[in-house]
Scaffold this active site. Structure first.
Site, PDB file in Angstrom:
ATOM      1  N   LYS A 141       0.847  -1.287  -0.172  1.00 18.91           N
ATOM      2  CA  LYS A 141      -0.070   0.058   0.041  1.00 18.91           C
ATOM      3  C   LYS A 141       0.815   1.288   0.046  1.00 18.91           C
ATOM      4  O   LYS A 141       0.610   2.272  -0.675  1.00 18.91           O
ATOM      5  CB  LYS A 141      -0.657  -0.081   1.263  1.00 18.91           C
ATOM      6  N   ASN A 142       1.893   0.994   1.045  1.00 19.46           N
ATOM      7  CA  ASN A 142       2.777   2.548   1.123  1.00 19.46           C
ATOM      8  C   ASN A 142       3.570   2.785   0.034  1.00 19.46           C
ATOM      9  O   ASN A 142       4.046   3.949  -0.239  1.00 19.46           O
ATOM     10  CB  ASN A 142       3.416   2.664   2.317  1.00 19.46           C
ATOM     11  N   ARG A 188      -3.272  10.041   4.628  1.00 19.90           N
ATOM     12  CA  ARG A 188      -1.628  10.680   4.780  1.00 19.90           C
ATOM     13  C   ARG A 188      -0.913  11.001   3.469  1.00 19.90           C
ATOM     14  O   ARG A 188      -0.363  11.749   3.084  1.00 19.90           O
ATOM     15  CB  ARG A 188      -1.053   9.740   5.645  1.00 19.90           C
ATOM     16  N   CYS A 202      -4.412   7.798   9.690  1.00 22.01           N
ATOM     17  CA  CYS A 202      -4.874   6.967  10.807  1.00 22.01           C
ATOM     18  C   CYS A 202      -4.568   8.064  12.024  1.00 22.01           C
ATOM     19  O   CYS A 202      -3.536   8.652  11.980  1.00 22.01           O
ATOM     20  CB  CYS A 202      -4.039   5.790  10.998  1.00 22.01           C
ATOM     21  N   ARG A 216       0.992  13.834  14.165  1.00 24.06           N
ATOM     22  CA  ARG A 216       1.437  13.497  12.616  1.00 24.06           C
ATOM     23  C   ARG A 216       1.360  14.758  11.797  1.00 24.06           C
ATOM     24  O   ARG A 216       0.782  15.042  10.835  1.00 24.06           O
ATOM     25  CB  ARG A 216       0.420  12.619  11.774  1.00 24.06           C
ATOM     26  N   ASP A 273       4.416  -0.266  12.184  1.00 25.86           N
ATOM     27  CA  ASP A 273       3.048  -0.713  11.616  1.00 25.86           C
ATOM     28  C   ASP A 273       2.621  -2.095  12.149  1.00 25.86           C
ATOM     29  O   ASP A 273       1.562  -2.573  12.080  1.00 25.86           O
ATOM     30  CB  ASP A 273       2.949  -0.715  10.133  1.00 25.86           C
ATOM     31  N   ARG A 294      -8.374   0.134   4.606  1.00 28.94           N
ATOM     32  CA  ARG A 294      -7.582   1.105   3.968  1.00 28.94           C
ATOM     33  C   ARG A 294      -6.270   0.248   3.851  1.00 28.94           C
ATOM     34  O   ARG A 294      -5.469   0.723   3.019  1.00 28.94           O
ATOM     35  CB  ARG A 294      -7.218   2.165   4.927  1.00 28.94           C
TER      36      ARG A 294
HETATM   37  C1  EPZ Z   1       4.574   6.463   6.813  1.00 26.58           C
HETATM   38  O1  EPZ Z   1       3.789   7.491   7.439  1.00 26.58           O
HETATM   39  C2  EPZ Z   1       3.444   5.347   6.378  1.00 26.58           C
HETATM   40  N1  EPZ Z   1       2.297   5.890   5.796  1.00 26.58           N
HETATM   41  C3  EPZ Z   1       3.268   4.742   7.692  1.00 26.58           C
HETATM   42  O2  EPZ Z   1       2.308   3.659   7.539  1.00 26.58           O
HETATM   43  C4  EPZ Z   1       4.375   4.086   8.620  1.00 26.58           C
HETATM   44  O3  EPZ Z   1       3.811   3.779   9.857  1.00 26.58           O
HETATM   45  C5  EPZ Z   1       5.559   5.480   8.695  1.00 26.58           C
HETATM   46  O4  EPZ Z   1       5.709   5.830   7.294  1.00 26.58           O
HETATM   47  C6  EPZ Z   1       6.580   4.919   9.325  1.00 26.58           C
HETATM   48  O5  EPZ Z   1       7.304   4.014   8.639  1.00 26.58           O
HETATM   49  C7  EPZ Z   1       2.488   5.956   4.225  1.00 26.58           C
HETATM   50  O6  EPZ Z   1       3.434   5.341   3.619  1.00 26.58           O
HETATM   51  C8  EPZ Z   1       1.355   6.433   3.451  1.00 26.58           C
HETATM   52  P1  EPZ Z   1       6.919   9.538   8.931  1.00 26.58           P
HETATM   53  P2  EPZ Z   1       4.508   8.894   7.477  1.00 26.58           P
HETATM   54  O7  EPZ Z   1       6.940  10.706   8.415  1.00 26.58           O
HETATM   55  O8  EPZ Z   1       5.380   9.257   6.219  1.00 26.58           O
HETATM   56  C9  EPZ Z   1       6.842  12.780  12.506  1.00 26.58           C
HETATM   57  C10 EPZ Z   1       0.277   2.436   7.688  1.00 26.58           C
HETATM   58  O9  EPZ Z   1      -0.250   1.874   8.692  1.00 26.58           O
HETATM   59  N2  EPZ Z   1       6.865  13.639  11.489  1.00 26.58           N
HETATM   60  O10 EPZ Z   1       8.203   8.407   8.705  1.00 26.58           O
HETATM   61  O11 EPZ Z   1       3.341   9.838   8.068  1.00 26.58           O
HETATM   62  C11 EPZ Z   1       5.714  11.399  12.566  1.00 26.58           C
HETATM   63  O12 EPZ Z   1       4.680  12.202  13.249  1.00 26.58           O
HETATM   64  C12 EPZ Z   1       0.723   3.942   7.790  1.00 26.58           C
HETATM   65  O13 EPZ Z   1       0.411   1.901   6.624  1.00 26.58           O
HETATM   66  C13 EPZ Z   1       6.661  14.922  11.692  1.00 26.58           C
HETATM   67  O14 EPZ Z   1       7.000  15.161  13.076  1.00 26.58           O
HETATM   68  O15 EPZ Z   1       5.631   8.514   8.756  1.00 26.58           O
HETATM   69  C14 EPZ Z   1       6.461  10.582  13.254  1.00 26.58           C
HETATM   70  O16 EPZ Z   1       6.316  10.607  14.697  1.00 26.58           O
HETATM   71  C15 EPZ Z   1       0.671   4.248   9.413  1.00 26.58           C
HETATM   72  N3  EPZ Z   1       6.736  16.059  10.927  1.00 26.58           N
HETATM   73  C16 EPZ Z   1       7.747  10.365  12.589  1.00 26.58           C
HETATM   74  O17 EPZ Z   1       8.072  11.580  12.108  1.00 26.58           O
HETATM   75  C17 EPZ Z   1       6.537  15.723   9.583  1.00 26.58           C
HETATM   76  O18 EPZ Z   1       6.467  16.642   8.825  1.00 26.58           O
HETATM   77  C18 EPZ Z   1       7.853   9.460  11.462  1.00 26.58           C
HETATM   78  O19 EPZ Z   1       6.829   9.525  10.617  1.00 26.58           O
HETATM   79  C19 EPZ Z   1       6.523  14.281   9.136  1.00 26.58           C
HETATM   80  C20 EPZ Z   1       6.841  13.384  10.120  1.00 26.58           C
END
Ligand code: EPZ
Length: 420
Positions: free
Chosen positions: A22-23, A94, A118, A123, A306, A398
């Protein structure tokens, strides 16, 4: 409101084919809008609801998107000319944040609702916004939307805080058509990042270093359509292996790349599972009660966040106390309250779940609050005595296609009831 009715206690046995990630699909589908000529054909795309929503957004931007088969997408983005994504659609997921990067690169402007997805913590998208600004865009947050402008993006050196997956994706997409070179330091190293880089390069981009924490993107003037197969979904694979573990059965996942979830396999072995693997399949057999193990979620190649809720479901029946520390998201523990309704003993202490294994879970009506927390409740129901009713299945839809059918094929007594 769809729900799943599960009669637990049946050891799952059998083989289950795993779909496309998916991602990875969300990132690649968005990147397809960069192709000003030619058609993009994507194979092994799982038609999960997030993917279907992303296709609807692309259509609204002027792309022609059609399913050429159950898991094959055809995207012609030559006609992309509209910089505004439908607010009600973009706010649902997202992945829509990536649309900003693609529109800035392709049209020089973007108007996209602040993303949804989610509810697993705050986030924010501050890293993404700083990234667009580093590439020379003006970015404003107005009326719930991200509004960005840039005559032409210019390559830059950018440090990716927290090795953010989404920020890395966005900067690779935006940087591909920027003028000059973009260097991403502390880039995310997930397999989905490598898959996106392979797709971009096949379209004519110049992305090097994907899969390491230093990614270099030399911008080009245009990209064109190409055929690409999406990598298997490592999180779906881990989920079905854990369904085998929690029911003390023997489940084989096929059409997978074991290297993409090596840490998960190591932790399941530590918990007592017997793992056998070939180059594209993994069989897990759980001979008895799981052993307690400690887990810390980390960016790839660490244990994936995840699979934190699903593994806590497995460990809620372990012999002993496990500590599962969540270091990626600031709050994805909502599912623990629902697990407790089934008799699980999970105490959340700041960023960690303390899981005291119990002998047995009992079925109950429970509510999915998010995608991975929801599927954790399904796993618990598969092992619990009696009937479990998992409500709020649209959260689970989803990220999982055909969940009930795949579980039934493994012998589970499960039935999906869609809203009357
Ligand atoms: C991606 O989310 C995935 N989603 C998530 O999968 C996955 O859990 C995550 O990466 C980590 O591997 C998709 O690919 C659509 P991050 P993402 O940016 O990109 C903080 C699922 O269940 N952050 O790596 O949102 C954030 O809050 C989903 O399939 C900021 O603070 O994750 C988190 O604490 C859930 N500011 C950390 O960084 C920002 O601008 C890592 O988030 C961006 C992120």
């Amino acid at each position: 409101m769809a729900k799943l009715l599960i009669e637990g206690g049946v050891p799952l046995v059998g083989r289950v084919p795993i779909g496309g990630s998916k991602n990875s699909a969300l990132a690649v589908i968005t990147a397809a809008t960069l192709a000003s000529s030619g058609t993009v054909i994507l194979d092994n795309v799982a038609p999960v609801s997030d993917v279907r929503d992303m296709c609807a957004i692309l259509t609204a931007l002027g792309a022609d998107v059609r399913w050429a088969g159950p898991t094959t997408l055809e995207i012609f983005a030559g006609g992309v000319n509209h910089p505004v994504a439908p607010y009600h659609l973009a706010r649902k997921l997202r992945g829509s944040t990536y649309i900003v990067g693609a529109l800035l690169a392709r049209l020089g402007e973007a108007d996209v609702a602040f993303p949804g997805g989610c509810q697993i913590g705050s986030r924010p998208i501050d890293f993404h916004i700083r990234g667009f600004q580093a590439l020379g865009a003006d970015v404003a947050l107005e009326r719930g939307s991200i509004r960005a402008r840039a005559r032409r993006l210019r390559g830059a050196r950018f440090y990716v805080e927290r090795a953010s997956v989404g920020t890395t994706v966005n900067m690779m997409i935006a940087g591909s058509l920027a003028e000059g070179t973009t260097i991403l330091e502390n880039a995310a190293m997930e397999p989905e990042i490598v898959d996106l880089a392979n797709f971009l390069n096949a379209m004519g981009a110049r992305v090097r270093g994907a899969g390491t924490n230093l990614v270099r993107i030399d911008g080009v003037d245009r990209l064109s359509g190409v055929r690409h197969e999406i990598i298997p979904d490592r999180i779906e694979a881990g989920t079905y292996l854990m369904a085998g573990a929690i029911t003390r059965g023997s489940v084989e996942v096929t059409r997978v790349i074991p290297e993409h979830f090596r840490t998960v396999l190591l932790k399941l072995e530590q918990a007592g599972a017997v793992i056998e693997e070939t180059d594209d399949a993994v069989r897990l057999t759980m001979p008895g009660r799981p052993r307690a193990v400690d887990i810390e979620t980390l960016p790839h190649p660490g244990f994936p966040t995840d699979l934190h809720p699903p593994v806590v479901a497995v460990l809620s029946l372990a012999d002993g106390v496990s500590v599962v520390q969540e270091t990626v998201f600031d709050n994805r523990f909502a599912y623990t309250h629902e697990l407790a309704r089934m008799g699980a003993n999970v105490k959340v202490d700041r960023d960690a779940a303390i899981v005291r294994g119990v002998e047995q879970l009992t079925g109950a009506p429970v509510e999915a609050q998010d995608l991975r927390g929801g599927v954790a409740l399904v796993l618990a129901g598969l092992a619990a005595a009696g009937e479990t009713e998992v409500n709020g299945l649209e959260h689970v839809d989803r990220g999982y296609v055909g969940l009930a059918e795949k579980l039934q094929a493994l012998g589970a007594r499960v039935r999906r009831v869609d809203a009357a």
